[in-house]
Each structure stands twice: as structure tokens, then as C-alpha cells.
Design a protein around this motif. Structure first.
Motif, PDB file in Angstrom:
ATOM      1  N   LEU A 144       0.825  -1.210   0.000  1.00 36.19           N
ATOM      2  CA  LEU A 144       0.000   0.000   0.000  1.00 36.19           C
ATOM      3  C   LEU A 144       0.857   1.258   0.000  1.00 36.19           C
ATOM      4  O   LEU A 144       0.522   2.261  -0.635  1.00 36.19           O
ATOM      5  CB  LEU A 144      -0.922   0.014   1.221  1.00 36.19           C
ATOM      6  N   ASP A 145       1.977   1.206   0.708  1.00 36.79           N
ATOM      7  CA  ASP A 145       2.879   2.352   0.772  1.00 36.79           C
ATOM      8  C   ASP A 145       3.561   2.575  -0.577  1.00 36.79           C
ATOM      9  O   ASP A 145       3.670   3.707  -1.061  1.00 36.79           O
ATOM     10  CB  ASP A 145       3.937   2.132   1.857  1.00 36.79           C
ATOM     11  N   ARG A 146       4.029   1.462  -1.170  1.00 44.57           N
ATOM     12  CA  ARG A 146       4.685   1.561  -2.475  1.00 44.57           C
ATOM     13  C   ARG A 146       3.721   2.074  -3.542  1.00 44.57           C
ATOM     14  O   ARG A 146       4.119   2.798  -4.459  1.00 44.57           O
ATOM     15  CB  ARG A 146       5.266   0.206  -2.887  1.00 44.57           C
ATOM     16  N   GLN A 147       2.468   1.709  -3.427  1.00 47.21           N
ATOM     17  CA  GLN A 147       1.477   2.172  -4.408  1.00 47.21           C
ATOM     18  C   GLN A 147       1.345   3.695  -4.379  1.00 47.21           C
ATOM     19  O   GLN A 147       1.209   4.343  -5.414  1.00 47.21           O
ATOM     20  CB  GLN A 147       0.121   1.518  -4.124  1.00 47.21           C
ATOM     21  N   SER A 156      -6.086  10.624  -3.297  1.00 49.14           N
ATOM     22  CA  SER A 156      -5.526   9.283  -3.054  1.00 49.14           C
ATOM     23  C   SER A 156      -4.788   9.243  -1.719  1.00 49.14           C
ATOM     24  O   SER A 156      -4.816   8.217  -1.017  1.00 49.14           O
ATOM     25  CB  SER A 156      -4.571   8.901  -4.188  1.00 49.14           C
ATOM     26  N   THR A 157      -4.157  10.348  -1.360  1.00 54.43           N
ATOM     27  CA  THR A 157      -3.468  10.409  -0.066  1.00 54.43           C
ATOM     28  C   THR A 157      -4.473  10.398   1.081  1.00 54.43           C
ATOM     29  O   THR A 157      -4.263   9.726   2.107  1.00 54.43           O
ATOM     30  CB  THR A 157      -2.591  11.675   0.002  1.00 54.43           C
ATOM     31  N   ASN A 158      -5.555  11.127   0.909  1.00 53.06           N
ATOM     32  CA  ASN A 158      -6.622  11.076   1.920  1.00 53.06           C
ATOM     33  C   ASN A 158      -7.165   9.656   2.067  1.00 53.06           C
ATOM     34  O   ASN A 158      -7.434   9.192   3.182  1.00 53.06           O
ATOM     35  CB  ASN A 158      -7.750  12.031   1.526  1.00 53.06           C
ATOM     36  N   LYS A 159      -7.339   8.967   0.935  1.00 54.10           N
ATOM     37  CA  LYS A 159      -7.840   7.582   0.969  1.00 54.10           C
ATOM     38  C   LYS A 159      -6.822   6.657   1.641  1.00 54.10           C
ATOM     39  O   LYS A 159      -7.189   5.734   2.389  1.00 54.10           O
ATOM     40  CB  LYS A 159      -8.142   7.098  -0.438  1.00 54.10           C
ATOM     41  N   TYR A 160      -5.541   6.899   1.383  1.00 56.17           N
ATOM     42  CA  TYR A 160      -4.480   6.097   2.011  1.00 56.17           C
ATOM     43  C   TYR A 160      -4.587   6.181   3.532  1.00 56.17           C
ATOM     44  O   TYR A 160      -4.499   5.162   4.237  1.00 56.17           O
ATOM     45  CB  TYR A 160      -3.121   6.600   1.522  1.00 56.17           C
ATOM     46  N   LEU A 198       2.734   2.726  12.464  1.00 51.83           N
ATOM     47  CA  LEU A 198       2.180   4.077  12.553  1.00 51.83           C
ATOM     48  C   LEU A 198       3.185   5.102  12.012  1.00 51.83           C
ATOM     49  O   LEU A 198       2.821   6.020  11.274  1.00 51.83           O
ATOM     50  CB  LEU A 198       1.831   4.399  14.008  1.00 51.83           C
ATOM     51  N   ALA A 199       4.450   4.929  12.372  1.00 53.64           N
ATOM     52  CA  ALA A 199       5.487   5.837  11.890  1.00 53.64           C
ATOM     53  C   ALA A 199       5.580   5.807  10.367  1.00 53.64           C
ATOM     54  O   ALA A 199       5.750   6.853   9.720  1.00 53.64           O
ATOM     55  CB  ALA A 199       6.834   5.484  12.519  1.00 53.64           C
ATOM     56  N   ARG A 200       5.497   4.599   9.788  1.00 55.26           N
ATOM     57  CA  ARG A 200       5.562   4.464   8.322  1.00 55.26           C
ATOM     58  C   ARG A 200       4.378   5.178   7.653  1.00 55.26           C
ATOM     59  O   ARG A 200       4.550   5.897   6.670  1.00 55.26           O
ATOM     60  CB  ARG A 200       5.589   2.987   7.938  1.00 55.26           C
ATOM     61  N   ILE A 201       3.180   4.994   8.172  1.00 53.77           N
ATOM     62  CA  ILE A 201       1.983   5.583   7.545  1.00 53.77           C
ATOM     63  C   ILE A 201       2.055   7.104   7.581  1.00 53.77           C
ATOM     64  O   ILE A 201       1.799   7.777   6.569  1.00 53.77           O
ATOM     65  CB  ILE A 201       0.712   5.073   8.254  1.00 53.77           C
ATOM     66  N   LEU A 202       2.427   7.667   8.733  1.00 54.19           N
ATOM     67  CA  LEU A 202       2.504   9.125   8.828  1.00 54.19           C
ATOM     68  C   LEU A 202       3.649   9.671   7.984  1.00 54.19           C
ATOM     69  O   LEU A 202       3.527  10.743   7.370  1.00 54.19           O
ATOM     70  CB  LEU A 202       2.647   9.555  10.288  1.00 54.19           C
ATOM     71  N   TYR A 203       4.768   8.941   7.949  1.00 55.20           N
ATOM     72  CA  TYR A 203       5.892   9.356   7.101  1.00 55.20           C
ATOM     73  C   TYR A 203       5.460   9.352   5.637  1.00 55.20           C
ATOM     74  O   TYR A 203       5.730  10.301   4.889  1.00 55.20           O
ATOM     75  CB  TYR A 203       7.073   8.406   7.316  1.00 55.20           C
ATOM     76  N   GLN A 204       4.778   8.301   5.238  1.00 56.20           N
ATOM     77  CA  GLN A 204       4.340   8.177   3.847  1.00 56.20           C
ATOM     78  C   GLN A 204       3.366   9.312   3.480  1.00 56.20           C
ATOM     79  O   GLN A 204       3.468   9.919   2.413  1.00 56.20           O
ATOM     80  CB  GLN A 204       3.647   6.816   3.657  1.00 56.20           C
ATOM     81  N   ALA A 205       2.428   9.590   4.383  1.00 56.42           N
ATOM     82  CA  ALA A 205       1.444  10.646   4.121  1.00 56.42           C
ATOM     83  C   ALA A 205       2.114  12.013   4.053  1.00 56.42           C
ATOM     84  O   ALA A 205       1.791  12.838   3.186  1.00 56.42           O
ATOM     85  CB  ALA A 205       0.370  10.641   5.205  1.00 56.42           C
ATOM     86  N   LEU A 206       3.084  12.276   4.949  1.00 58.59           N
ATOM     87  CA  LEU A 206       3.784  13.554   4.918  1.00 58.59           C
ATOM     88  C   LEU A 206       4.614  13.709   3.642  1.00 58.59           C
ATOM     89  O   LEU A 206       4.690  14.802   3.067  1.00 58.59           O
ATOM     90  CB  LEU A 206       4.689  13.698   6.144  1.00 58.59           C
ATOM     91  N   CYS A 207       5.238  12.621   3.197  1.00 57.70           N
ATOM     92  CA  CYS A 207       5.989  12.668   1.936  1.00 57.70           C
ATOM     93  C   CYS A 207       5.056  13.010   0.774  1.00 57.70           C
ATOM     94  O   CYS A 207       5.419  13.778  -0.129  1.00 57.70           O
ATOM     95  CB  CYS A 207       6.676  11.330   1.670  1.00 57.70           C
TER      96      CYS A 207
END
Length: 648
Positions: free
Chosen positions: A387-390, A424-428, A447-456
Motif C-alpha cells: 500500500l505504501d509503495r502504491q 488518493s493520499t486522503n484515501k491512504y 504508525l510511523a511508516r503511515i505518517l511518514y508516507q502521508a507527509l511525503c
């Protein structure tokens, strides 16, 4: 062989008349230019962005006299207003040219002398009907009215019959060179429909152009013949070279000329796409790459004008929502080239839906979660999952599309792509539910990965948004603890995973607070409300008998071909099929419909109307249309009907 990209980019706006205060139309053109300039800087190009004011001519002289000022005093007052507006809108121009500047006047006189010596300028006598408002002579085929005057087809005002000694530019000599140039440079005028208009006009023939006046004193004197002043359009158009160094900084001029983009409104297309390239050809200068012609902003489907009391004040809008929201709305709402309609409801919807919800809420809630869950410090992200790579892969696709649209001057399409990625970021975030993971200590790494991914993703989106909303992008980067502004990072060096663990983030204020419609109602002038009210009042009608009505032969007509009538803004010449015959009609619908809009369409015509000659063209019938606030709206059929069918 592929053309090597230029290391420079030169963009211009028209120079704006100083007989009025700046309005939303001026802002629109200049914001487009600023967005293109900022984007090209992201690509690493050296950019020169020119804007300014047109300060000569009879219209300026008249406006100044009415205010009890000299023309220069009026110009000095209005220039301050333009510069203040560009500052408020964060416009990053390099030079503000004024046609009263010495460098401009000397440059124009130098070129005038050059063309005079060459024989492309000669002295003669000109007689014609002149429109002071449009600062242009009318075409010879404009008919004389019953009161002995001609009416300007562009502004509807009476023209003045002038006969005076004049210098002429041999525009007629450049018909073939212009057509050859258009053929070899099909993107010289954009959009394509406007290029078609230009080619059609030139093919009908060009007459030599009167380029001086003895009756106007407020202008650049003709060198060696001070009885004459140089025609305002010959004067004004040359700002594009004098403003970039011609005659005073040769290195600057050679670095940036020819221009990449001249941004203009569609009402001054002929001057920029016909007169200007002809002047440049005569003087031996390379021609610009593109004349990009945008449409008008309408207010509730009506063209804005002072007389209608519906001109929008950009300062009023910025007072309520700021300049960034205005920049976004104007560039997102319509493609460059089409007319846009400004309604308070549509504007508020864009602010609340796109900016407050999609962008503002995403930024605020994501940064707030980092502040609440990790004390405002960006953590080392956990393992990357599919999901993160997508999400990161989707950004790579989005970036390529956005670049392609910016390169094509399709800014609204670029913004559509950015907003699709924001959604798409909101949906993520919604799919991964970080607020639930925060309740379980064993999920801290995830949790750290999800927030990092969203901030990126937010950082990446704001980077792509930077040309349109630079201040907003900088605010977002600052809240993320970035040590650079987005405009300082080249697009070739941008890294989606550029955020570093350990960066301190802060909870931001709301980027775009929601706005209520009632806050904007005060911006609608009372005169406009009164006009709307009066239009709704019942109008007494003249009654006709059924026998009189039966005299009209109403038929279904199908449009076979359509073209603009040269020298007019309103008229189209249509070839129509009436079943058993074909006819030609002239219709005043060009401000509502382009020729390609009508080909193949069916509507109702009065077939037994006595023929009339309009602009030298016989019109053998009349189409039926509604008039809505000055615009002709044609009632089309919702299914195919055989041409010639009688309408009862």
C-alpha cells in the motif's frame, strides 16, 4: 533530430492601460504568467518575466482630462495600484516596463527610423472611421448608420471620421510571409481555434496600416517629424523587446529574445498575431514562439464591464480569503483559452471543497497526528508495504503528468492531477486508520511508516502546486521542518522520500478556513442587484394575431460550414441545409459559439425573411436565439430532425 531545450524562458503579459484601476481580468493574465515563470524555474531555466503599463494614446489623454490630471500624473497613480496588486498576489516579475520610460521611447523611435529607411514605412493621407475607445480604425465594410455615423462592432460606440496625414506600415507586403510562417509554426497561436481565426483573417488580405497620428499629442513623437505621434499599438507592442534590453542592455536582449510566450486576452489577438510578427519581420528580429490567447472572465455568464457594474475587485476577494485562493480558483476553474464565469457560489465551493477539505484538512490532521503521537518529531519509518509503495509509485505517475500539462500550458489539467493525488493520499490515511494504530504500542513502527508516507505525499503535492500557490507550498514545507523552500529545489532533483527522520514538525494553523457565502454578498454592487431586479420585472408585449404568425416560415436548418466574418467579434457566416436547398446566413453569435461548435448542429431559422446584406455578405434567413444578458443562446434540438422540417 529532437530540438534541444532552451536554457532560458521569457514570458510576457500585455501591458495594461492606465485609464482604469486593475481588475480580475488583469489579475488572471498575470497569475498565469507567474505560474509559468515559477514552473520553468523549477526546471532549472533562467527566467525573465515582463509586465507593465501602456501609458500613451487618446484614451489615456481623455481619461486624464476628465480627472483634471495630466496623462503622466494619471499614469503615475495607476501604476502604483498595479504594482501593489502584483505584490499582494505574490507575482514574481523581473521588470515592470512603462511606455513613458526613456529606454522604451528611444527603442521605438530607433525601429521606426529603421523601417522608414528600409521603405516599410511611408507617408500618405488616411481617411477612416476611428474608435477612440478601442484605439483602432474600423474596417471599410462596417456600414454607415442612418444618423451618418459608423458604430464600432467591438464596443458599440460611435466612431469619428478622421482624415489626416499619416505614416503607413506596409502590412500588405507581409501577407505571404505571415501565412508561410503560420504554416511552418502551427503552434504560434494557441489555442488552435484562434490560430484558425488569424489565418482566415490574413488570407482575406491585408491593407497597409496607419501608424501615426497628428490629432493625438500624448504619445512618442515621430523622429524628425514632431507633428506626428506614433500609433499606440506600434508603440505598445515594442515593449516586449525594449523591456528585455533592446537598445540599453544587449546581453540581456540576446539572452532572452525571442519570447517563449506572449500571454494575451482574445480581444487583442489580431494585434499580437498579425501586426506584431509583421513589425518584427520588417525589423529583422526572430519571432516569438507562442502567442497564448486566454478567454474572458464573465460575471454570472455576462462579460464584466464598468457600465454594467459587475467588475470584480480582486482586493475585496483577497480581503476575505487571501491571494492564494484567488490564484487557485482562476487557474483551476477553466482551461486557458476558454471563457470562465465567476459566481460567488462557485468560488466558495472551490475554497471549501478543494482548499479547506481536500488540502487543508489533510495537512492539518496529518501534522497534528505527528505532534500528538510522536511529540512533533518525524520517526524512522517501519517496513514499507505494498500500500505504501502504491502511493509513492502513484506520485511518480502524477509528477510526469503534471510536468506534461505545465509544459503544454494546461495549468487547470495539472491542478486536476495534483488534486487526484491528494484525494488518493486522503484515501491512504482512511484505509490505514493511523488513529486506531496509535492505541496499540506494538504498532508504533507501522504508525510511523503511515505518517511518514502521508507527509511525503503532502510535501510532494505541495511541490507540484508551488507554481500556482507558492505561499501555501512554502507554509507546508515550513511546518514540516524543511530547511529549503520548494522553489529552491529543481524538479530533476526532487525526491519523494526527501523527509529525514528527526525533523521537527509543528501543528499548523488552518491553511484555508471555511468561508460562508454571506461574507461575499457584500461584494455584489447594489447597481448589479438593481439591474437583476429590473430584468425580472414583467415586460409588456405587443400581441400578434395567429394569421400574422402564420406568415413566418419556420424551418429546421442544419449547419454545413461556419466561419468568422473578418473584422468583427460577433458575426459568423453559416452555410445551412434546408432540405431542398442550401443557403447562407450571417448570425451574431460568435461571442457565444465558435465556428466548430455549430458545424453539424440543427436549429430553427425564419426561412422567408427578406434577405439582408450584413458586412457585405448576403444573409438569406435568420436563426432564432434567446438573448441572455447580452449573449445569444441558440435552442438546439435534442435529437436529429430532417433539415427543412417545418416548425409550428
Amino acid at each position: 533530430m529532437e530540438k534541444k531545450p532552451k536554457p532560458t524562458f521569457y514570458v510576457t503579459t500585455p501591458i495594461y492601460y492606465v485609464n482604469d484601476i486593475p481588475h480580475i481580468g488583469h489579475a488572471y493574465t498575470t497569475i498565469i504568467a507567474d505560474a509559468l515563470a515559477r514552473y520553468q524555474k523549477l526546471k532549472g531555466k533562467k527566467v525573465f518575466f515582463l509586465t507593465g503599463t501602456d501609458e500613451h494614446g487618446q484614451k489615456i489623454e481623455k481619461a486624464a482630462s476628465e480627472k483634471g490630471l495630466s496623462p503622466k500624473e494619471l499614469a503615475d497613480q495607476v501604476v502604483v495600484r498595479f504594482k501593489k496588486l502584483w505584490q499582494e498576489l505574490n507575482v514574481s516579475y523581473n521588470y515592470f516596463i512603462r511606455t513613458t520610460e526613456k529606454i522604451h521611447q528611444e527603442g521605438v523611435q530607433k525601429i521606426f527610423n529603421q523601417l522608414l529607411d528600409k521603405g516599410d514605412i511611408y507617408k500618405g493621407v488616411y481617411q477612416g472611421w476611428y474608435c477612440i475607445s478601442e484605439e483602432n480604425f474600423l474596417s471599410e465594410d462596417v456600414p454607415v448608420e442612418e444618423d451618418g455615423y459608423k458604430i464600432c462592432p467591438d464596443c458599440g460606440r460611435k466612431a469619428t471620421l478622421l482624415e489626416e496625414e499619416s505614416y503607413f506600415f506596409r502590412l500588405s507586403s507581409y501577407q505571404k510571409p505571415l501565412l508561410d510562417f503560420y504554416s511552418s509554426h502551427p503552434k504560434f497561436v494557441r489555442p488552435q481555434s484562434r490560430m484558425n481565426e488569424v489565418v482566415s483573417f490574413v488570407r482575406h488580405g491585408l491593407k497597409d496600416l496607419s501608424i501615426t497620428r497628428t490629432s493625438v499629442r500624448w504619445g512618442i513623437p515621430v523622429p524628425g517629424d514632431s507633428r506626428h505621434t506614433i500609433y499606440v499599438w506600434f508603440d505598445a507592442l515594442h515593449n516586449y523587446i525594449t523591456g528585455v534590453g533592446y537598445g540599453w542592455n544587449q546581453e540581456l536582449f540576446e539572452t532572452y529574445w525571442p519570447a517563449d510566450v506572449h500571454l494575451i486576452g482574445k480581444d487583442i489577438l489580431r494585434f499580437h498575431a498579425i501586426f506584431w510578427p509583421a513589425f518584427l519581420m520588417a525589423a529583422g528580429f526572430p519571432l516569438p514562439e507562442t502567442v497564448l490567447s486566454h478567454g474572458w472572465w464573465l460575471k454570472d455568464e455576462t462579460k464584466m464591464s464598468k457600465s454594467k457594474g459587475n467588475v470584480l475587485d480582486p482586493y475585496f476577494i483577497m480581503e476575505k480569503v487571501g491571494g492564494e485562493a484567488l490564484r487557485y480558483f482562476l487557474l483551476r476553474e477553466v482551461p486557458i483559452g476558454q471563457d470562465g464565469s465567476f459566481s460567488h457560489e462557485g468560488f466558495i465551493h472551490r475554497i471549501n471543497s478543494d482548499l479547506s477539505n481536500d488540502l487543508g484538512n489533510l495537512v492539518q490532521r496529518t501534522l497534528t497526528m505527528v505532534v500528538n503521537y510522536f511529540s512533533g518529531e518525524l520517526q524512522t519509518p517501519g517496513e514499507e508495504k505494498e500500500l505504501d509503495r502504491q502511493l509513492s509509485s502513484l506520485f511518480e505517475v502524477t509528477r510526469d503528468r503534471v510536468i506534461a500539462f505545465y509544459d503544454d500550458y494546461s495549468i487547470n489539467r495539472a491542478l486536476e492531477e495534483i488534486w487526484a493525488f491528494l484525494n488518493s493520499t486522503n484515501k491512504y490515511l482512511a484505509d490505514n486508520e493511523p488513529w486506531k494504530l496509535a492505541q496499540r504500542i506494538e504498532e508504533r513502527s507501522r504508525l510511523a511508516r503511515i505518517l511518514y508516507q502521508a507527509l511525503c505525499a503532502i510535501r510532494a503535492s505541495s511541490y507540484l502546486l508551488y507554481p500556482v500557490m507558492p505561499e501555501t507550498a512554502e507554509k507546508i514545507w515550513s511546518a514540516m521542518g524543511e530547511d529549503k523552500k520548494p522553489g529552491q529545489v529543481l524538479i530533476t532533483q526532487f525526491n519523494f522520500y526527501g523527509l529525514k527522520p528527526g525533523q521537527k514538525v509543528k501543528k499548523p494553523r488552518a491553511l484555508f478556513p471555511r468561508v460562508e457565502l454571506k461574507e461575499f454578498i457584500g461584494g455584489i454592487k447594489k447597481s448589479t442587484i438593481a439591474e437583476e431586479s429590473s430584468r425580472k420585472q414583467e415586460v409588456k408585449m405587443d400581441l400578434v394575431s395567429f394569421e400574422e404568425f402564420k406568415k413566418m416560415d419556420l424551418r429546421v436548418a442544419k449547419v454545413l460550414t461556419a466561419e468568422r466574418v473578418p473584422g468583427t467579434n460577433k458575426l459568423l457566416k453559416l452555410q445551412i441545409d434546408l432540405g431542398n436547398e442550401q443557403r447562407q446566413i450571417v448570425a451574431g453569435v460568435a461571442e457565444t459559439y465558435s465556428p466548430e461548435d455549430l458545424v453539424g448542429k440543427e436549429f430553427i431559422v425564419i426561412a422567408n425573411l427578406q434577405p439582408a446584406v450584413i458586412r457585405g455578405i448576403e444573409s438569406q434567413g435568420m436563426l432564432l436565439a434567446a438573448e441572455v444578458e447580452g449573449q445569444a443562446i441558440i435552442p438546439f434540438f435534442d435529437r436529429e430532425v430532417p433539415p427543412g422540417t417545418k416548425v409550428k
